[in-house]
Design an enzyme around this catalytic site. Structure first.
Site, PDB file in Angstrom:
ATOM      1  N   CYS A 386     107.455   8.403 -27.315  1.00 55.82           N
ATOM      2  CA  CYS A 386     107.462   8.793 -28.722  1.00 55.82           C
ATOM      3  C   CYS A 386     108.703   8.282 -29.446  1.00 55.82           C
ATOM      4  O   CYS A 386     108.761   7.103 -29.775  1.00 55.82           O
ATOM      5  CB  CYS A 386     107.268  10.296 -28.846  1.00 55.82           C
ATOM      6  SG  CYS A 386     106.501  10.721 -30.414  1.00 55.82           S
ATOM      7  N   HIS A 521     102.525  11.323 -25.899  1.00 51.02           N
ATOM      8  CA  HIS A 521     103.234  12.067 -24.855  1.00 51.02           C
ATOM      9  C   HIS A 521     102.376  12.149 -23.589  1.00 51.02           C
ATOM     10  O   HIS A 521     101.625  13.118 -23.418  1.00 51.02           O
ATOM     11  CB  HIS A 521     103.552  13.486 -25.342  1.00 51.02           C
ATOM     12  CG  HIS A 521     104.595  13.524 -26.406  1.00 51.02           C
ATOM     13  ND1 HIS A 521     105.939  13.603 -26.131  1.00 51.02           N
ATOM     14  CD2 HIS A 521     104.490  13.459 -27.750  1.00 51.02           C
ATOM     15  CE1 HIS A 521     106.619  13.606 -27.259  1.00 51.02           C
ATOM     16  NE2 HIS A 521     105.760  13.516 -28.262  1.00 51.02           N
ATOM     17  N   GLU A 523     103.203  12.900 -20.703  1.00 48.18           N
ATOM     18  CA  GLU A 523     103.646  13.977 -19.793  1.00 48.18           C
ATOM     19  C   GLU A 523     102.770  15.217 -19.865  1.00 48.18           C
ATOM     20  O   GLU A 523     102.663  15.961 -18.895  1.00 48.18           O
ATOM     21  CB  GLU A 523     105.117  14.344 -20.071  1.00 48.18           C
ATOM     22  CG  GLU A 523     105.430  15.027 -21.402  1.00 48.18           C
ATOM     23  CD  GLU A 523     105.704  14.074 -22.548  1.00 48.18           C
ATOM     24  OE1 GLU A 523     105.237  12.915 -22.494  1.00 48.18           O
ATOM     25  OE2 GLU A 523     106.376  14.482 -23.526  1.00 48.18           O
TER      26      GLU A 523
HETATM   27  N1  GLN Z   1     110.921  12.123 -34.560  1.00 48.50           N
HETATM   28  C1  GLN Z   1     109.892  11.175 -34.311  1.00 48.50           C
HETATM   29  C2  GLN Z   1     108.687  11.358 -35.220  1.00 48.50           C
HETATM   30  O1  GLN Z   1     108.540  12.386 -35.826  1.00 48.50           O
HETATM   31  C3  GLN Z   1     109.455  11.219 -32.862  1.00 48.50           C
HETATM   32  C4  GLN Z   1     108.800  12.505 -32.491  1.00 48.50           C
HETATM   33  C5  GLN Z   1     108.706  12.711 -31.003  1.00 48.50           C
HETATM   34  O2  GLN Z   1     109.408  12.067 -30.242  1.00 48.50           O
HETATM   35  N2  GLN Z   1     107.882  13.621 -30.590  1.00 48.50           N
HETATM   36  O3  GLN Z   1     107.891  10.469 -35.376  1.00 48.50           O
END
Ligand code: GLN
Length: 565
Positions: A386, A521, A523
């Site tokens: 992410c 994600h 995970e």
């Molecule tokens: N802050 C980033 C976004 O909002 C990444 C979010 C995250 O890593 N879950 O896009």
């Protein structure tokens, strides 16, 4: 088993006392795994007494990670345990907080649903809680419902009242109260003390709840004397005073609870309506853990200290370790400490792979960028998740393409080169509308499961062994497509895109043995008995890197070995 089915689900309520973090989440998840292994259909659910409507806005440093469900709910990390242990996906109905309960009741009141009644905690709030507990219970044999917090908390009272009423309504043989209490050990006396546990049971009794099973959590074995004492004072049969000792690996816990008779006591209470437990899967896991000898070290570069902030990431790494019979050690690095390229290089030189997990906000971003640069230049296996992908894009533009001010609008809205930004900041209006519709973006976040098409022959394709996958998202910002060409020139391969091709989902590097970053994600979908393919492939690469380090005199030799393997 058949006597458990039909429209008469059984309810198990799990409470905790003496201390918070007594292990109710892992206990409930383990009980779910054991009942499932006995052929029962299980539903796991959590009632959280805090006032936030969901966990989305709570700082991970304080409350642990935000766990995201397929249907896009931002929830408590305990739901992650439920999914990992039971293998059953949770959803937005799997958790309800005081905030949500009150919000629902107040909206009903505003709509006029209560026809002029005075709205009170009993019965309106408790009815709302009971309705939620029963949701979906027609299709299962057992609902396991964890009550968050500690017995005695003011916020928890309406929940205790609601479950007390349920016992009255469904009857004793369909409802079971399990209380977990920490048994204090006094080091100076070398003695276990039961008084705090007794008091927590008293507190529960004051709310009208008599536990059927008392689970004694602690580091020390429970003696017969202690069991009898607790049985006497807490009004629980000695056979229902169950030991819940800490385990060195959480995935050994279902077997340890089985060994002390937990699932047979629970099923006994419900009329022995299940088959014997088939625990083959859990035994395999325990064997693999026992046979894991060699270490491999993954450096996680983040900003929140505390294991729970990245809990699912750590668990996913551990699942790959179980699969590969390898002890996966995680070394956490605070990105803020990497104040120069040299410091980052020095601190990261001991690890076998680097992972930059998700995150929000500017703090520690420069250090994370340094870690990515180090991994890219030194061919250290790298997985970005992410924010990790967004930063890998920024790093490539800054350090390879020479776009020195490349940034994300999350960190600098006025920057000229917004390589990562909200879609409305870079997509044309008509495309954006379609995109927002398809992504079902009501709020500003992309939340929940979305499909991703994978490029044939890529590292991602090899790892997943598939061309179409679905993974969970939680982010606001996306890679700006106007920078794709520049990034390709900088060696970036776009190996995963949304099915309409509009959004970047996975990137990798053609000049690196294992460099991959994902916008989602992965995970959240890893399980101890089904480790996630990306994590398996990543840990594989880390093991290779680790093997190359053995006998190498310097870093150049390690790199040479990695290249030629
Ligand atoms: N802050 C980033 C976004 O909002 C990444 C979010 C995250 O890593 N879950 O896009």
């Amino acid at each position: 088993m058949s006597r458990c089915s039909g429209k008469s689900a059984r309810f198990v309520f799990v409470t905790g006392g003496v201390v918070s973090s007594v292990g109710k989440g892992i206990f409930s998840a383990s009980l779910g795994a054991l009942l499932k292994a006995r052929g029962l259909r299980v539903l796991l659910r959590k009632l959280d007494p805090y006032i936030n409507v969901d966990s989305g806005t709570i700082r991970p440093g304080q409350h642990g990670e935000v766990f995201v469900t397929n249907d896009g709910a931002e929830t408590d990390l305990d739901l992650g345990h439920y999914e990992r242990f039971s293998g059953i996906d949770t959803n937005r109905d799997s958790v309800i907080t005081t905030g949500r309960v009150y919000m629902n009741v107040i909206s009903k009141e505003r709509r006029g649903d209560y026809l002029g009644q005075t709205i009170q905690v009993i019965p309106h709030i408790t009815d709302e809680i009971k309705e939620h507990i029963a949701k979906g219970s027609d299709d299962v044999d057992v609902v396991i419902c964890e009550i968050g917090g500690t017995v005695g908390d003011i916020e928890g009272l309406p929940f205790l009242e609601a479950i007390r009423q349920i016992r009255n309504e469904v009857g004793e043989d369909r409802c079971l109260f399990i209380h977990l209490a920490w048994i204090v050990y006094l080091e100076n006396l070398k003695e276990l003390k039961t008084k705090p546990a007794q008091h927590s049971v008293k507190e529960l009794q004051r709310a009208g709840i008599q536990p059927d099973i008392l689970v004694c959590r602690g580091d020390m074995p429970l003696t017969r004397d202690i069991k009898e004492k607790l049985s006497l004072f807490c009004n629980v049969s000695p056979d229902d005073v169950i030991e819940g000792k800490n385990a060195s690996n959480i995935y050994e816990i279902p077997l340890t609870y089985h060994a002390v008779g937990l699932d047979s006591r629970v099923c006994g209470h419900f009329g022995n309506c299940s088959s014997d437990a088939d625990l083959g899967e859990w035994e395999n896991i325990a064997n693999n853990i026992r046979e894991s000898m060699d270490n491999v070290t993954i450096g996680v570069v983040g900003k929140y200290s505390g294991m729970d902030s990245y809990r699912s990431v750590f668990e996913a790494l551990s699942h790959s370790g179980i699969f590969k019979k390898r002890k996966v050690l995680v070394e956490f690095f605070d990105g803020e400490k990497f104040d120069s390229d040299n410091t980052a290089a020095e601190m990261l030189s001991s690890v076998d792979a680097i992972l930059v997990p998700g995150g929000f906000g500017k703090r520690a971003v420069d250090g994370k960028l340094r870690a990515i640069k180090f991994a890219r230049e030194n061919k250290v296996p790298f997985l970005g998740i992410c924010l990790g992908l967004q930063l890998a894009v920024i790093e490539a533009l800054r350090n390879i393409s020479g776009v020195s001010d490349a940034n994300s609008s999350e960190f600098d809205e006025s920057c000229k080169n917004l390589a990562v930004a909200r879609i409305e900041e870079w997509m044309s209006d008509d495309k954006m509308k379609k995109c927002m519709e398809r992504l079902n973006m009501g709020g500003t976040m992309r939340l929940g499961a979305f499909s991703c098409a994978i490029k044939e022959g890529s590292l991602a394709n090899r790892a997943y062994n598939s061309c179409l996958i679905s993974e969970r998202h939680r982010h606001r910002y996306e890679v700006n497509n106007n920078y794709r060409k520049k990034l390709e020139e900088a060696g970036v391969v776009f190996s995963g895109l949304s099915v309409d091709g509009e959004l970047v989902e996975i990137i990798e590097r053609e000049d690196h043995p294992w460099f991959l970053a994902v916008q989602f994600h992965p995970e959240f979908k890893s399980r101890p008995f089904a480790a996630h393919p990306l994590f398996i492939s990543f840990v594989d690469a880390a093991c290779e890197f680790c093997a190359c380090k053995v006998g190498a005199k310097n870093y150049a030799e390690v790199l040479n070995c990695v290249r030629t393997r």
